[in-house]
Motif scaffolding. Structure first.
Motif: not given
Length: 152
Positions: A73-82, A100-106, A146-151
């Protein structure tokens, strides 16, 4: 004689059930450690109910090619990822909430498949690969957080 034979069959059934439960428990614990869920559980375990948007029966891949097929079960709200697993698997996979502050993505692709790889955590980052479709749902639920995309 009949009673002794019946007890033997009953004992075999009970023993089989116990072995299955033990082997399953050890397997789930091993997957939790290999994939990184156990590391994430130390700082990000959540005990209260999550009230944001949630999607059940989702799939993901974590480190060392550990796969979670249709059991998340995957969830999200403006505070983070569940993240959570089926009830039976939660012994070794407690529910997680990662800000979200502890998450980046590509964004990545393999052959014709597009996916998103999250990097979860601060000190140790754990990869969490999901479909592009699920990532869009999470992005919509996260909004401006939403976190910033990593280069790459």
């Amino acid at each position: 004689m009949f009673f002794a034979r019946e007890m033997s069959v009953t004992n075999i059934i009970i023993l089989s059930i116990l072995i299955t439960v033990c082997v399953s428990g050890i397997t789930f614990k091993l997957i939790s450690h290999l994939g990184g869920w156990a590391l994430l559980a130390e700082p990000y375990r959540i005990t209260e109910p999550f009230s944001g948007s949630k999607w059940k029966f989702e799939s993901a891949q974590m480190r060392y090619l550990t796969r979670y097929n249709h059991c998340l079960t995957v969830g999200a709200d403006p505070r983070g990822l569940y993240l959570s697993m089926y009830f039976l698997f939660q012994i070794s996979h407690p529910p997680l909430f990662i800000p979200w502050r502890d998450i980046s993505f590509s964004r990545k692709s393999f052959l014709r498949f597009k996916y998103v790889e999250f990097h979860l955590g601060r000190e140790v980052t754990i990869p969490f690969r999901i479909s592009d479709r699920l990532a869009e749902k999470l992005k919509s639920a996260a909004g401006a957080s939403w976190p910033t995309e990593a280069l790459s």
